[in-house]
Design a protein around this motif. Sequence first.
Motif, short mmCIF file in Angstrom:
data_model
loop_
_atom_site.label_atom_id
_atom_site.label_comp_id
_atom_site.label_asym_id
_atom_site.label_seq_id
_atom_site.Cartn_x
_atom_site.Cartn_y
_atom_site.Cartn_z
N VAL A 267 0.86 -1.19 0.00
CA VAL A 267 0.00 0.00 0.00
C VAL A 267 0.89 1.24 0.00
O VAL A 267 2.00 1.22 0.57
CB VAL A 267 -0.95 0.03 1.23
CG1 VAL A 267 -1.96 -1.08 1.16
CG2 VAL A 267 -0.16 -0.07 2.52
N ASP A 268 0.40 2.31 -0.62
CA ASP A 268 1.18 3.54 -0.63
C ASP A 268 0.95 4.32 0.66
O ASP A 268 0.17 3.91 1.53
CB ASP A 268 0.85 4.39 -1.86
CG ASP A 268 -0.63 4.75 -1.92
OD1 ASP A 268 -1.27 4.85 -0.86
OD2 ASP A 268 -1.14 4.93 -3.04
N THR A 269 1.61 5.46 0.77
CA THR A 269 1.57 6.23 2.01
C THR A 269 0.17 6.73 2.32
O THR A 269 -0.31 6.64 3.46
CB THR A 269 2.53 7.42 1.92
OG1 THR A 269 3.85 6.93 1.66
CG2 THR A 269 2.53 8.23 3.22
N VAL A 270 -0.53 7.25 1.29
CA VAL A 270 -1.87 7.80 1.50
C VAL A 270 -2.83 6.70 1.96
O VAL A 270 -3.58 6.87 2.92
CB VAL A 270 -2.38 8.47 0.22
CG1 VAL A 270 -3.83 8.93 0.39
CG2 VAL A 270 -1.51 9.67 -0.15
N ALA A 271 -2.80 5.55 1.27
CA ALA A 271 -3.68 4.45 1.63
C ALA A 271 -3.38 3.92 3.02
O ALA A 271 -4.29 3.60 3.80
CB ALA A 271 -3.57 3.32 0.61
N ALA A 272 -2.09 3.87 3.37
CA ALA A 272 -1.70 3.39 4.70
C ALA A 272 -2.23 4.32 5.79
O ALA A 272 -2.73 3.86 6.82
CB ALA A 272 -0.18 3.28 4.78
N CYS A 273 -2.13 5.63 5.55
CA CYS A 273 -2.64 6.59 6.53
C CYS A 273 -4.15 6.45 6.70
O CYS A 273 -4.67 6.49 7.83
CB CYS A 273 -2.29 8.02 6.11
SG CYS A 273 -0.52 8.38 6.23
N GLU A 274 -4.87 6.27 5.59
CA GLU A 274 -6.32 6.08 5.67
C GLU A 274 -6.66 4.83 6.46
O GLU A 274 -7.54 4.83 7.32
CB GLU A 274 -6.92 5.99 4.26
CG GLU A 274 -7.06 7.31 3.54
CD GLU A 274 -7.78 7.13 2.21
OE1 GLU A 274 -8.02 5.96 1.81
OE2 GLU A 274 -8.09 8.15 1.56
N MET A 275 -5.96 3.74 6.15
CA MET A 275 -6.26 2.48 6.82
C MET A 275 -5.99 2.57 8.32
O MET A 275 -6.79 2.07 9.14
CB MET A 275 -5.42 1.36 6.20
CG MET A 275 -5.85 0.96 4.81
SD MET A 275 -4.76 -0.31 4.10
CE MET A 275 -5.63 -0.64 2.56
N MET A 276 -4.88 3.19 8.70
CA MET A 276 -4.59 3.35 10.13
C MET A 276 -5.65 4.21 10.80
O MET A 276 -6.12 3.89 11.90
CB MET A 276 -3.20 3.98 10.31
CG MET A 276 -2.05 3.03 10.05
SD MET A 276 -0.47 3.71 10.61
CE MET A 276 -0.30 5.13 9.52
N ARG A 277 -6.03 5.31 10.14
CA ARG A 277 -7.00 6.23 10.75
C ARG A 277 -8.36 5.57 10.94
O ARG A 277 -8.98 5.67 12.00
CB ARG A 277 -7.12 7.47 9.85
CG ARG A 277 -7.87 8.62 10.49
CD ARG A 277 -7.83 9.86 9.63
NE ARG A 277 -8.60 9.70 8.41
CZ ARG A 277 -8.06 9.75 7.18
NH1 ARG A 277 -6.75 9.91 7.03
NH2 ARG A 277 -8.83 9.61 6.12
N VAL A 278 -8.83 4.87 9.90
CA VAL A 278 -10.12 4.19 9.99
C VAL A 278 -10.07 3.07 11.01
O VAL A 278 -11.01 2.86 11.79
CB VAL A 278 -10.55 3.65 8.61
CG1 VAL A 278 -11.82 2.83 8.72
CG2 VAL A 278 -10.75 4.79 7.62
#
Length: 218
Positions: A151-162
């Motif tokens: 996963v890229d950085t943006v997707a990883a941040c979204e996944m962690m946040r959710v």
Amino acid sequence: MLRCILESEGNEAALCEPIVRAVAGVVREFEDHGLKLVEAFDSIPLLRIMSMMRELEYFSATDAPMALSIILRNKLRRILIKPEPEPVKRSKAERLAAEKAAAAADKAAAAAVRGAANARNIEIGRQIAALRDQTPNNRAFGRLRNKQFDVDTVAACEMMRVARMYGTRPEIYRSNVAWQTLAELSATCLSPAHRRDFERRIVAGEPVRAKEIAAARS
């Protein structure tokens, strides 16, 4: 062809040229029925049919075999090939109810697929968040994340946040919402009042779109 004539009841004396030619012209179409084809001729009186054709004087001698073939083909189809059952006619109310039930089933299936995808992303988000907690150095975390997760950085941040916000709330992430809706809903710049309102609507089964949340956030 000979068995159909000679071994069928009442047709033992029907071995004459017009009948032989007529029977030969149709048996190949029904040969897959095996012995049932021979038995079908028990209910087809070949000589009587030929006699009726002569009495009508409608067919010439040369046309008789072809005309008899048409008669035999129609009779054999009725005997050997069962007609397709007529579709059950339903009232308008029944059709509407069936369409509504089918639409509800499709909606439930789509919701299940979305819920499973959301749950999978949240699980990845949990793992990335655990890796982040264990790796405070940004560069080291980035290297490990790229190595372990595709996963890229943006997707990883979204996944962690959710995952951090809704990982323990299946009534939210397993409802009929898209992943992008969860990403927008977990944004830190969304006011708590708006977030609670959207969560209430999601739990109630109301449609909530990512664009709607983004508009409220802005």
